[in-house]
Design a protein around this motif. Structure first.
Motif, PDB file in Angstrom:
ATOM      1  N   VAL A 191       0.700  -1.306   0.012  1.00 52.47           N
ATOM      2  CA  VAL A 191      -0.102  -0.175   0.108  1.00 52.47           C
ATOM      3  C   VAL A 191       0.906   1.048   0.031  1.00 52.47           C
ATOM      4  O   VAL A 191       0.482   2.363   0.310  1.00 52.47           O
ATOM      5  CB  VAL A 191      -1.022   0.023   1.130  1.00 52.47           C
ATOM      6  N   GLY A 192       2.135   1.143  -0.316  1.00 53.10           N
ATOM      7  CA  GLY A 192       3.079   2.159  -0.538  1.00 53.10           C
ATOM      8  C   GLY A 192       3.580   2.870   0.886  1.00 53.10           C
ATOM      9  O   GLY A 192       3.955   3.979   0.786  1.00 53.10           O
ATOM     10  N   ARG A 193       3.261   2.063   1.856  1.00 56.80           N
ATOM     11  CA  ARG A 193       3.941   2.565   3.222  1.00 56.80           C
ATOM     12  C   ARG A 193       5.337   1.959   3.367  1.00 56.80           C
ATOM     13  O   ARG A 193       5.572   0.980   3.065  1.00 56.80           O
ATOM     14  CB  ARG A 193       3.030   2.350   4.559  1.00 56.80           C
ATOM     15  N   PRO A 194       6.117   2.678   4.312  1.00 53.50           N
ATOM     16  CA  PRO A 194       7.506   2.209   4.608  1.00 53.50           C
ATOM     17  C   PRO A 194       7.405   0.870   5.572  1.00 53.50           C
ATOM     18  O   PRO A 194       6.423   1.063   6.408  1.00 53.50           O
ATOM     19  CB  PRO A 194       8.161   3.400   5.343  1.00 53.50           C
ATOM     20  N   PRO A 195       8.176  -0.044   5.400  1.00 54.69           N
ATOM     21  CA  PRO A 195       7.830  -1.151   6.109  1.00 54.69           C
ATOM     22  C   PRO A 195       8.578  -0.959   7.797  1.00 54.69           C
ATOM     23  O   PRO A 195       9.425  -1.602   8.076  1.00 54.69           O
ATOM     24  CB  PRO A 195       8.478  -2.101   5.440  1.00 54.69           C
ATOM     25  N   ILE A 196       7.910   0.109   8.377  1.00 59.74           N
ATOM     26  CA  ILE A 196       8.363   0.270   9.790  1.00 59.74           C
ATOM     27  C   ILE A 196       7.578  -0.529  10.886  1.00 59.74           C
ATOM     28  O   ILE A 196       6.429  -0.389  10.795  1.00 59.74           O
ATOM     29  CB  ILE A 196       8.204   1.537   9.964  1.00 59.74           C
ATOM     30  N   TYR A 197       8.136  -0.983  11.573  1.00 57.51           N
ATOM     31  CA  TYR A 197       7.360  -1.643  12.732  1.00 57.51           C
ATOM     32  C   TYR A 197       6.274  -0.683  13.589  1.00 57.51           C
ATOM     33  O   TYR A 197       6.503   0.319  13.954  1.00 57.51           O
ATOM     34  CB  TYR A 197       8.413  -2.401  13.847  1.00 57.51           C
ATOM     35  N   ASP A 198       5.079  -1.300  13.635  1.00 56.92           N
ATOM     36  CA  ASP A 198       3.916  -0.347  14.000  1.00 56.92           C
ATOM     37  C   ASP A 198       3.737  -0.368  15.660  1.00 56.92           C
ATOM     38  O   ASP A 198       2.957   0.363  16.097  1.00 56.92           O
ATOM     39  CB  ASP A 198       2.553  -0.825  13.468  1.00 56.92           C
ATOM     40  N   ARG A 199       4.701  -0.695  16.245  1.00 53.85           N
ATOM     41  CA  ARG A 199       4.864  -0.930  17.813  1.00 53.85           C
ATOM     42  C   ARG A 199       3.414  -1.501  18.471  1.00 53.85           C
ATOM     43  O   ARG A 199       3.148  -1.008  19.352  1.00 53.85           O
ATOM     44  CB  ARG A 199       4.905   0.597  18.259  1.00 53.85           C
ATOM     45  N   SER A 200       3.115  -2.464  17.604  1.00 54.73           N
ATOM     46  CA  SER A 200       1.974  -3.479  18.343  1.00 54.73           C
ATOM     47  C   SER A 200       2.525  -3.966  19.631  1.00 54.73           C
ATOM     48  O   SER A 200       1.387  -4.052  20.374  1.00 54.73           O
ATOM     49  CB  SER A 200       1.621  -4.317  17.190  1.00 54.73           C
ATOM     50  N   GLY A 201       3.467  -4.219  19.950  1.00 55.11           N
ATOM     51  CA  GLY A 201       3.777  -4.868  21.211  1.00 55.11           C
ATOM     52  C   GLY A 201       3.227  -3.726  22.285  1.00 55.11           C
ATOM     53  O   GLY A 201       3.118  -4.251  23.293  1.00 55.11           O
ATOM     54  N   LEU A 202       3.468  -2.515  21.799  1.00 56.40           N
ATOM     55  CA  LEU A 202       2.979  -1.751  23.161  1.00 56.40           C
ATOM     56  C   LEU A 202       1.528  -1.654  23.329  1.00 56.40           C
ATOM     57  O   LEU A 202       1.238  -1.215  24.410  1.00 56.40           O
ATOM     58  CB  LEU A 202       3.567  -0.152  22.815  1.00 56.40           C
ATOM     59  N   LYS A 203       0.918  -2.398  22.597  1.00 54.54           N
ATOM     60  CA  LYS A 203      -0.812  -2.172  22.699  1.00 54.54           C
ATOM     61  C   LYS A 203      -1.103  -3.486  23.663  1.00 54.54           C
ATOM     62  O   LYS A 203      -2.385  -3.295  24.139  1.00 54.54           O
ATOM     63  CB  LYS A 203      -1.390  -2.378  21.221  1.00 54.54           C
ATOM     64  N   LEU A 204      -0.091  -4.477  23.709  1.00 54.13           N
ATOM     65  CA  LEU A 204      -0.605  -5.491  24.385  1.00 54.13           C
ATOM     66  C   LEU A 204      -0.668  -5.188  25.995  1.00 54.13           C
ATOM     67  O   LEU A 204      -0.115  -4.602  26.620  1.00 54.13           O
ATOM     68  CB  LEU A 204       0.752  -6.678  24.366  1.00 54.13           C
ATOM     69  N   THR A 205      -1.808  -5.819  26.424  1.00 54.71           N
ATOM     70  CA  THR A 205      -2.195  -5.785  27.844  1.00 54.71           C
ATOM     71  C   THR A 205      -1.519  -6.947  28.282  1.00 54.71           C
ATOM     72  O   THR A 205      -0.763  -7.670  27.963  1.00 54.71           O
ATOM     73  CB  THR A 205      -3.467  -5.804  28.092  1.00 54.71           C
ATOM     74  N   ALA A 206      -1.545  -6.941  29.879  1.00 56.49           N
ATOM     75  CA  ALA A 206      -0.938  -8.102  30.682  1.00 56.49           C
ATOM     76  C   ALA A 206      -1.559  -9.486  30.227  1.00 56.49           C
ATOM     77  O   ALA A 206      -1.033 -10.523  30.104  1.00 56.49           O
ATOM     78  CB  ALA A 206      -1.024  -7.721  32.214  1.00 56.49           C
ATOM     79  N   GLU A 207      -3.010  -9.226  30.146  1.00 51.86           N
ATOM     80  CA  GLU A 207      -3.778 -10.414  29.805  1.00 51.86           C
ATOM     81  C   GLU A 207      -3.433 -10.997  28.452  1.00 51.86           C
ATOM     82  O   GLU A 207      -3.194 -12.418  27.986  1.00 51.86           O
ATOM     83  CB  GLU A 207      -5.033 -10.253  29.769  1.00 51.86           C
ATOM     84  N   ASP A 208      -3.120 -10.098  27.448  1.00 49.17           N
ATOM     85  CA  ASP A 208      -2.652 -10.528  26.075  1.00 49.17           C
ATOM     86  C   ASP A 208      -1.390 -11.111  26.102  1.00 49.17           C
ATOM     87  O   ASP A 208      -1.102 -12.113  25.583  1.00 49.17           O
ATOM     88  CB  ASP A 208      -2.235  -9.197  25.001  1.00 49.17           C
ATOM     89  N   ARG A 209      -0.282 -10.674  26.901  1.00 49.96           N
ATOM     90  CA  ARG A 209       1.035 -11.284  27.067  1.00 49.96           C
ATOM     91  C   ARG A 209       0.951 -12.717  27.567  1.00 49.96           C
ATOM     92  O   ARG A 209       1.432 -13.546  27.265  1.00 49.96           O
ATOM     93  CB  ARG A 209       1.842 -10.577  27.858  1.00 49.96           C
ATOM     94  N   GLU A 210       0.009 -12.605  28.714  1.00 52.95           N
ATOM     95  CA  GLU A 210      -0.026 -14.173  29.217  1.00 52.95           C
ATOM     96  C   GLU A 210      -0.751 -14.976  28.510  1.00 52.95           C
ATOM     97  O   GLU A 210      -0.526 -16.286  28.315  1.00 52.95           O
ATOM     98  CB  GLU A 210      -1.127 -13.642  30.563  1.00 52.95           C
ATOM     99  N   ARG A 211      -1.761 -14.732  27.626  1.00 54.81           N
ATOM    100  CA  ARG A 211      -2.255 -15.494  26.497  1.00 54.81           C
ATOM    101  C   ARG A 211      -1.612 -16.075  25.527  1.00 54.81           C
ATOM    102  O   ARG A 211      -1.279 -17.111  25.236  1.00 54.81           O
ATOM    103  CB  ARG A 211      -3.430 -14.842  26.054  1.00 54.81           C
ATOM    104  N   LEU A 212      -0.626 -15.129  25.087  1.00 53.42           N
ATOM    105  CA  LEU A 212       0.476 -15.401  23.958  1.00 53.42           C
ATOM    106  C   LEU A 212       1.616 -16.257  24.437  1.00 53.42           C
ATOM    107  O   LEU A 212       1.981 -17.361  23.858  1.00 53.42           O
ATOM    108  CB  LEU A 212       0.999 -14.235  23.571  1.00 53.42           C
TER     109      LEU A 212
END
Length: 454
Positions: free
Chosen positions: A114-135
Motif C-alpha cells: 500500500v506504499g507505506r514504509p515497512p516500519i514496525y508499528d509498535r503493536s507490542g506496546l498495545k498488548l495488555t498483561a492479559e494479552d501477554r499471558e495468553r500469548l
C-alpha cells in the motif's frame, strides 16, 4: 583526553581485507594519538561463532603486528547485559513483542503493497498483561524491542520524525531520522542479545571514545546514539569509512575464503597494512615500513566517502615494491628457512625481481641449481665461453667479459645480451647479470654456454 578505540570482529568467519581495513584504521588512530586499543570479540551469535574463528582472527592480527592493550569477549558479559536490559525494561524503553518472523514478513509486505514504509508499528506496546499471558500460554516467547525516542503520533504509537545528528570524522555532519526506522530488536526470543545493544553497553563500560567503522553502520549509529542517551552516556565520536569493493569475481566476505587474510600469508604484513590504510584516500598508495610511520600519515579527513576498489593484483605489486626496498637483515632468517643461501649478495641481486619472498627460491635455483639453458646463438656463446675469465669474479666481471665478447664478435645490444641471458639463466628477463654471474660461477656458466643442463 586519551582516546580509546576498539576493533570488534564477530568470530563467525575469517578476517578479510574489508574488515581488516576497519581494524587498521582504528589501530593506527589509537597509535597516532597515543591511545588505548581494545580487541573485543563480538561473539553473541551462538550458532555461528566458533573458537577456531576467534583464534584465527587473533593470529592474523598478531601476524600483522597488532598489539592490543586489552581483550574482551561479549560471551563473558551476559550478566552485565541482563542488568542493563532490566533497567531499560523498568524504564519502559524495552518492550515485549510476540510476532513470529513469518508474521512480521507478511506485515512488511502489506505495508509495501500500500506504499507505506515497512516500519514496525509498535503493536507490542498495545498488548495488555492479559494479552501477554495468553500469548505465552500459546508457547510464544517474546523478543524485546527498544522504543526509540521519537515523538508518538495521534494513535500514541506510530513514530514521528525525530533526528539524531553527529559530526562524523569522515563523512561530516550526519543525520538519521528515527521516524524512518523500526524500533530495533535488542533481545532475541531465545534470550540472546543483538550487536546493536551489546556494542553500546561495551562501549560505555570500556570508555570507548572513538568508533571507526564501515558506512553500512550509519543508520545503526543513529539508533545506537539513542541507546547511549537512554543509558545516560555520551556517545563516542564516530567515523564511517566507505566499504571496499572487490574487483573481478572475488568476494569480500568473512565466510568466503576468496579474500581472507589467512590465504595471503605470502605477502608482507606492512605491505598489507599500507594498502588497506591508504586505499580509498587522497594519499599515494605506497609501501610504508612500520606501523608508527603509517600512523603518522593517517588523516581521516583524507578518507574518501566513495567506495574503493580492492585489487589483489595491485596489492601484490605493492608487496613487490616493499620487498625491493627491504634490506637483507630483515629477510635473512626467512631466506635461510627456505633453504636459500648466497647471503646478502644474492638478496641484493634478486630483490628487485621478486613479488613475494618465495619468488627468491626460483632465482636461487637459477644461481645454484641445474637449469635448462636456452641456446639462441651457438656461435656467439662458443666465443663467449672461450673468453670467460678466470675466477674470482666481482660485479665488474660481467661488464669486462661482455666488452671482450663484443669486440670479438661485433655483436652488441640485444644481439649480444639476450643470447647470454637465455643461456645463463634460461629466462627472458631477470636480475642484473653483473650481480648474478658471480653467484652462478665459472663452472656452471661454461656448462650452460655449451647448452648443457647445469
Amino acid at each position: 583526553m586519551t582516546p580509546h578505540l576498539r576493533f570488534a570482529p564477530s568470530p563467525t568467519g575469517y578476517l578479510h581485507f574489508g574488515n581488516l581495513r576497519t581494524a587498521v584504521l582504528n589501530y593506527l588512530y589509537a597509535r597516532k594519538h597515543k591511545g588505548h586499543f581494545l580487541l573485543r570479540l563480538d561473539d553473541t551469535d551462538r550458532e555461528r561463532s566458533t573458537e577456531a574463528f576467534a583464534d584465527q582472527i587473533r593470529d592474523d592480527l598478531k601476524w600483522l603486528g597488532f598489539v592490543w592493550d586489552a581483550q574482551a569477549r561479549q560471551s563473558d558479559r551476559n550478566a552485565r547485559y541482563e542488568d542493563v536490559a532490566a533497567r531499560l525494561k523498568a524504564e519502559g524503553r524495552l518492550y515485549a513483542c510476540y510476532e513470529t518472523a513469518e508474521e512480521l514478513e507478511r506485515r512488511r509486505k502489506r505495508q509495501l503493497g500500500v506504499g507505506r514504509p515497512p516500519i514496525y508499528d509498535r503493536s507490542g506496546l498495545k498488548l495488555t498483561a492479559e494479552d501477554r499471558e495468553r500469548l505465552e500460554a500459546e508457547g510464544r516467547t517474546p523478543h524485546w524491542r527498544f522504543r526509540l525516542s521519537n515523538t508518538e503520533g495521534g494513535d500514541g504509537l506510530a513514530p514521528q520524525h525525530t533526528n539524531v545528528a553527529w559530526d562524523d570524522l569522515i563523512r561530516g555532519h550526519q543525520t538519521v531520522d528515527l521516524g524512518s526506522v523500526s524500533d530495533p530488536v535488542l533481545i532475541r526470543a531465545d534470550g540472546t542479545f543483538l550487536y546493536t545493544f551489546t556494542s553500546v553497553v561495551d562501549d560505555i563500560d570500556f570508555a570507548i571514545t572513538h568508533v571507526i567503522r564501515g558506512e553500512d553502520h550509519v543508520t545503526n549509529t543513529g539508533v545506537q546514539v539513542d541507546i547511549f542517551r537512554a543509558l545516560g552516556s555520551k556517545p563516542p565520536v564516530f567515523a564511517h569509512h566507505a566499504l571496499l569493493v572487490a574487483s573481478g569475481d572475488q568476494k569480500m566476505s568473512k565466510r568466503s575464503g576468496d579474500l581472507a587474510l589467512k590465504g595471503s600469508r605470502d605477502l608482507e604484513p606492512m605491505a598489507i597494512a599500507s594498502y588497506v590504510a591508504l586505499i580509498g584516500t587522497s594519499d599515494a598508495i605506497e609501501p610504508v615500513r612500520d606501523m608508527d610511520d603509517l600512523a603518522r600519515r593517517l588523516d581521516l579527513s583524507h578518507v574518501s566517502t566513495s567506495a574503493a576498489r580492492f585489487d589483489l593484483a595491485e596489492l601484490r605489486a605493492l608487496n613487490g615494491r616493499y620487498l625491493h626496498a627491504t634490506p637483507y637483515g630483515e629477510v635473512a632468517d626467512r631466506l635461510a628457512a627456505m633453504g636459500i643461501g648466497g647471503g646478502e649478495n644474492f638478496w641484493m641481486a634478486v630483490r628487485g625481481n621478486v613479488t613475494v619472498l618465495s619468488d627468491a627460491k626460483d632465482w636461487w635455483e637459477v644461481a645454484s641449481g641445474a637449469i635448462d639453458p636456452v641456446i639462441e646463438d651457438a656461435g656467439l656463446l662458443g666465443k663467449a665461453a672461450d673468453l670467460l675469465p678466470s675466477e674470482p669474479w666481482t660485479d665488474a666481471t660481467w661488464g669486462e667479459w661482455t666488452s671482450e665478447v663484443k669486440r670479438a664478435t661485433g655483436a652488441k645490444g640485444r644481439a649480444l645480451f639476450h643470447p647470454l641471458r637465455l643461456a645463463l639463466t634460461g629466462r627472458e628477463s631477470g636480475p642484473e647479470l653483473k650481480m648474478l654471474l658471480p653467484l652462478i660461477g665459472r663452472e656452471k656458466a661454461l656448462e650452460r654456454l655449451a647448452g648443457k643442463k647445469a
